[in-house]
Design a protein around this motif. Sequence first.
Motif, PDB file in Angstrom:
ATOM      1  N   SER A 138       0.829  -1.203   0.000  1.00 47.40           N
ATOM      2  CA  SER A 138       0.000   0.000   0.000  1.00 47.40           C
ATOM      3  C   SER A 138       0.866   1.257   0.000  1.00 47.40           C
ATOM      4  O   SER A 138       0.568   2.232  -0.710  1.00 47.40           O
ATOM      5  N   LEU A 174       2.322   1.798  -3.473  1.00 49.81           N
ATOM      6  CA  LEU A 174       1.310   2.255  -4.423  1.00 49.81           C
ATOM      7  C   LEU A 174       0.926   3.710  -4.168  1.00 49.81           C
ATOM      8  O   LEU A 174       0.703   4.480  -5.114  1.00 49.81           O
ATOM      9  N   ARG A 175       0.824   4.092  -2.893  1.00 53.50           N
ATOM     10  CA  ARG A 175       0.521   5.497  -2.592  1.00 53.50           C
ATOM     11  C   ARG A 175       1.649   6.409  -3.071  1.00 53.50           C
ATOM     12  O   ARG A 175       1.403   7.512  -3.577  1.00 53.50           O
ATOM     13  N   ALA A 182       3.643   5.813  -5.588  1.00 56.58           N
ATOM     14  CA  ALA A 182       3.545   5.878  -7.052  1.00 56.58           C
ATOM     15  C   ALA A 182       2.431   6.824  -7.482  1.00 56.58           C
ATOM     16  O   ALA A 182       2.581   7.593  -8.437  1.00 56.58           O
ATOM     17  N   ALA A 183       1.293   6.789  -6.769  1.00 52.91           N
ATOM     18  CA  ALA A 183       0.185   7.690  -7.107  1.00 52.91           C
ATOM     19  C   ALA A 183       0.572   9.143  -6.872  1.00 52.91           C
ATOM     20  O   ALA A 183       0.232  10.032  -7.674  1.00 52.91           O
ATOM     21  N   ALA A 184       1.286   9.414  -5.778  1.00 49.95           N
ATOM     22  CA  ALA A 184       1.718  10.788  -5.491  1.00 49.95           C
ATOM     23  C   ALA A 184       2.676  11.297  -6.563  1.00 49.95           C
ATOM     24  O   ALA A 184       2.570  12.447  -7.018  1.00 49.95           O
ATOM     25  N   ALA A 237       2.829  10.238  -9.667  1.00 48.41           N
ATOM     26  CA  ALA A 237       2.056  10.424 -10.899  1.00 48.41           C
ATOM     27  C   ALA A 237       1.292  11.747 -10.869  1.00 48.41           C
ATOM     28  O   ALA A 237       1.201  12.449 -11.890  1.00 48.41           O
ATOM     29  N   ARG A 238       0.740  12.109  -9.697  1.00 55.80           N
ATOM     30  CA  ARG A 238       0.055  13.403  -9.593  1.00 55.80           C
ATOM     31  C   ARG A 238       1.025  14.563  -9.776  1.00 55.80           C
ATOM     32  O   ARG A 238       0.694  15.568 -10.422  1.00 55.80           O
ATOM     33  N   SER A 268       1.681  14.903 -13.428  1.00 50.00           N
ATOM     34  CA  SER A 268       0.544  15.496 -14.138  1.00 50.00           C
ATOM     35  C   SER A 268       0.434  16.989 -13.883  1.00 50.00           C
ATOM     36  O   SER A 268      -0.127  17.725 -14.709  1.00 50.00           O
ATOM     37  N   VAL A 310       6.580   3.702 -14.454  1.00 48.29           N
ATOM     38  CA  VAL A 310       6.215   5.110 -14.251  1.00 48.29           C
ATOM     39  C   VAL A 310       7.437   6.006 -14.434  1.00 48.29           C
ATOM     40  O   VAL A 310       7.361   7.071 -15.059  1.00 48.29           O
TER      41      VAL A 310
END
Length: 496
Positions: free
Chosen positions: A234, A237-238, A240-242, A244-245, A248, A278
């Motif tokens: 978890s 993944l968090r 990686a999401a941060a 990616a944001r 962006s 990523v």
Amino acid sequence: MTPGQINGMDGRTLKKSRTETSRTEEGHPEQNHAEKDRASGKGRASGKRRTPALLRRLTRLTRFAHPPRRVLAALNTLGLRWKIAALLAAGCAVVAVAIGLLIHQARLDQVGTSARSGASAQLVRVRQLYELTGQVDQDSTRDGTQAAIDAPGLPEPLRAAALAGRRSTYLDMESGDPAVWAARPVGDRVLSVRLPLREQADEMAEFDQQLLVSGAVVVALAALGGAALASRLSRDLRAAAAIARRISQGDLDARIGHPLPPGFRHGRNEVADLATAVDTMAATLQRRLEAEQRFTADVAHELRTPLTGLHTAAELLPPSRPTELVRDRVCALRTLTEDLLEVARLDADVERPDLDVHPLGALVEAMVQRGLFAGQSTDRDVRFGRVGERLVRTDARRLERILANLVGNARRHGGDPVDLSVDGAVVTVRDHGPGFPEHLLREGPRRFETGARERGQGTGLGLTIALGQAAVVGARVELANAPDGGAVAVVRLPAA
């Protein structure tokens, strides 16, 4: 043998089970050995099945294998770590229930078999005593054993089996007074023996409690272990999401990073594969964007020199209609070149604002009076209004550039009149034309795209520059369409 069943009776009431092959002293043939287990809970002499207490309690746990929709909806609101922990705990609970039922049933069968054997042996001794003396000592309490002829508490299924000529046993482990009965026919009467099983029942209850406690501990440990194992997944993944944001939002230098060296095969580590993918995507995207930015800046820069000469040459032409057309197109080309250079600087993030405190209403009104918007003097098509006054911290030159692009976009693509109003720290530019296209409101402005055909023609860089300069000074530009028609651009500036 399934508890709560008597051998040798009518199949609609009792079912056949194991047989006990022993001959009585009178030379009776092989007799069926049957039982009635009260574990299914219907009454003392009903002959129907009763479910053991552990079976009832553990069966409730199996309902988690088919959770209701509310449980599934609540599970969907959890994070990945707790979902994995919950699913692992549920799986361990199902396994614990199955193992607990098997162990409980095996132990119950062992206790029942031992009790029936003891009752049958005691029945043989009582029968021998009855044949020698012709009577049964009904008050005999050796080890709590009670023997009697036509005992009043004899279970009816057992009495019926005995009168049918079968020696049978009846096991009752769930009543308030657990016991095992053994009975056989004596003429037209029934000789029975009753052995109390309070000690065995207490032992089974304690054994069941230990099973429940052990199962609960295993499920709790499984949940904690699952949460611990899933926490790393978890967290990765968090992260990686941060990242990616951040990418962006324009931070092309952001990377997830991984301790393994480049080119190392991650095998089945999907999270590491995701991180590598990523990072590779971000690096490729950064290279392409930087190449596009360099190309735009280089083209604009190379055009400035010939355009300067072309502008000078156009100024030397004699006054005429063709001269006016040439000068107009040269001016438009110079404006496009300057806009491209400005966009390139904004993309490269090299612009630095010169922030200062200004009264917003007075600052915008001075810009209007000087006729700085779109290089034209203020006329009747631009209406200015001011409500209140508030100090803001901004770069006056860049704010002028933002408003000039918004007003110019409204005058060029919208309908008259164009309204420019100041309310506190908010500046609003509105026209009365067809409004912004839906895709522009949804996706934001695109370079060299002017939107709807009915909004006229242009280079499509005005809104891009306005939003870029607003980001430099810390302002925010919001685009919308008015309910009664027309495009609305709202600039919100930070207060001083």
